[in-house]
Design a protein around this motif. Sequence first.
Motif, PDB file in Angstrom:
ATOM      1  N   TYR A 130     -52.700   5.077  19.644  1.00 25.63           N
ATOM      2  CA  TYR A 130     -51.630   5.684  18.835  1.00 25.63           C
ATOM      3  C   TYR A 130     -51.086   4.665  17.837  1.00 25.63           C
ATOM      4  O   TYR A 130     -50.890   4.982  16.654  1.00 25.63           O
ATOM      5  CB  TYR A 130     -50.518   6.180  19.751  1.00 25.63           C
ATOM      6  N   SER A 134     -51.177   4.810  13.711  1.00 31.60           N
ATOM      7  CA  SER A 134     -49.922   4.834  12.956  1.00 31.60           C
ATOM      8  C   SER A 134     -49.730   3.570  12.118  1.00 31.60           C
ATOM      9  O   SER A 134     -49.358   3.652  10.939  1.00 31.60           O
ATOM     10  CB  SER A 134     -48.730   5.032  13.895  1.00 31.60           C
ATOM     11  N   LEU A 169     -44.571   9.581   6.898  1.00 36.04           N
ATOM     12  CA  LEU A 169     -45.027  10.136   8.168  1.00 36.04           C
ATOM     13  C   LEU A 169     -45.427   9.026   9.134  1.00 36.04           C
ATOM     14  O   LEU A 169     -45.051   9.036  10.315  1.00 36.04           O
ATOM     15  CB  LEU A 169     -46.219  11.073   7.942  1.00 36.04           C
ATOM     16  N   ALA A 170     -46.177   8.039   8.621  1.00 42.17           N
ATOM     17  CA  ALA A 170     -46.620   6.926   9.457  1.00 42.17           C
ATOM     18  C   ALA A 170     -45.439   6.109   9.958  1.00 42.17           C
ATOM     19  O   ALA A 170     -45.441   5.631  11.099  1.00 42.17           O
ATOM     20  CB  ALA A 170     -47.578   6.030   8.664  1.00 42.17           C
ATOM     21  N   MET A 173     -43.972   7.915  12.791  1.00 43.29           N
ATOM     22  CA  MET A 173     -44.867   7.764  13.940  1.00 43.29           C
ATOM     23  C   MET A 173     -44.672   6.412  14.617  1.00 43.29           C
ATOM     24  O   MET A 173     -44.629   6.316  15.846  1.00 43.29           O
ATOM     25  CB  MET A 173     -46.325   7.920  13.492  1.00 43.29           C
ATOM     26  N   VAL A 174     -44.529   5.362  13.803  1.00 42.52           N
ATOM     27  CA  VAL A 174     -44.328   4.017  14.358  1.00 42.52           C
ATOM     28  C   VAL A 174     -42.998   3.931  15.095  1.00 42.52           C
ATOM     29  O   VAL A 174     -42.918   3.384  16.206  1.00 42.52           O
ATOM     30  CB  VAL A 174     -44.389   2.951  13.246  1.00 42.52           C
ATOM     31  N   LEU A 176     -41.303   6.368  16.488  1.00 41.47           N
ATOM     32  CA  LEU A 176     -41.431   7.130  17.739  1.00 41.47           C
ATOM     33  C   LEU A 176     -42.243   6.341  18.768  1.00 41.47           C
ATOM     34  O   LEU A 176     -41.925   6.338  19.961  1.00 41.47           O
ATOM     35  CB  LEU A 176     -42.104   8.478  17.468  1.00 41.47           C
ATOM     36  N   GLY A 177     -43.284   5.665  18.282  1.00 43.76           N
ATOM     37  CA  GLY A 177     -44.112   4.861  19.168  1.00 43.76           C
ATOM     38  C   GLY A 177     -43.329   3.720  19.800  1.00 43.76           C
ATOM     39  O   GLY A 177     -43.467   3.434  20.991  1.00 43.76           O
TER      40      GLY A 177
END
Length: 226
Positions: A130, A134, A169-170, A173-174, A176-177
């Motif tokens: 993931y 990301s 978006l990325a 994502m990061v 959230l990661g």
Amino acid sequence: MSQKKKNKIYRQPLPNRFVHWGVAISIIMLIITGIGQMPVYGRYLIVQPFGTKWLTSYEITLLVHYFFAATLLFFTTYHIVYHVMKKEFDIWPKKGDVKGSYLIIKAMILGQKEPPSEKYLPEQRIAYLYFVISIGLVIVTGVIKVIKNIMGVQPTNGILFWGAQLHNLATVMVILGVVMHLAAFIVKENRKLLPGMFTGYVDEEYVKERHSLWYKELKKRYEKQS
């Protein structure tokens, strides 16, 4: 066992810790300075803590953002080259990791014994993939955003638009990661991994119990060296 202290096993060598903290600091600073370029701090930060005035300057946050983008690129490149040269791919996802993650989570919820695992748990390998996706997307789209600032270079409007959208978006994502990564340590069983990212060593009994496949591998290696 190889590189073993009393009741401790060497899990994370210095290069791994170097990359982990380098990437972590780079990402944190990229998020902070990226928000500053919106510009959120100048508009909505009513009370500015001492030493944070620079966050309201687009020019300064842009330069700092570029600096940590360069450090992120350095650490990720170093990580790839190092592990390819060492032929170490323990963290890379394997077939059956999704099912393995389900079985481990199920065992934790029901208080049952977890299935035997290797050096990295199945969910750790999935989490790694993931972050690869990301962070990779952040880097590629970030390069596109930088190119538009180079004099004489003008990408098409479509490339600029989708580059910006995918970069945002990325970034989400990061973030959230990172949140999920930190939240994993709410689970008591995972907390014993924390010392490994500071000293490199983790508790031997923890490894024997939760990473039994890796423990057996280390034991065989040690017996051959003896």
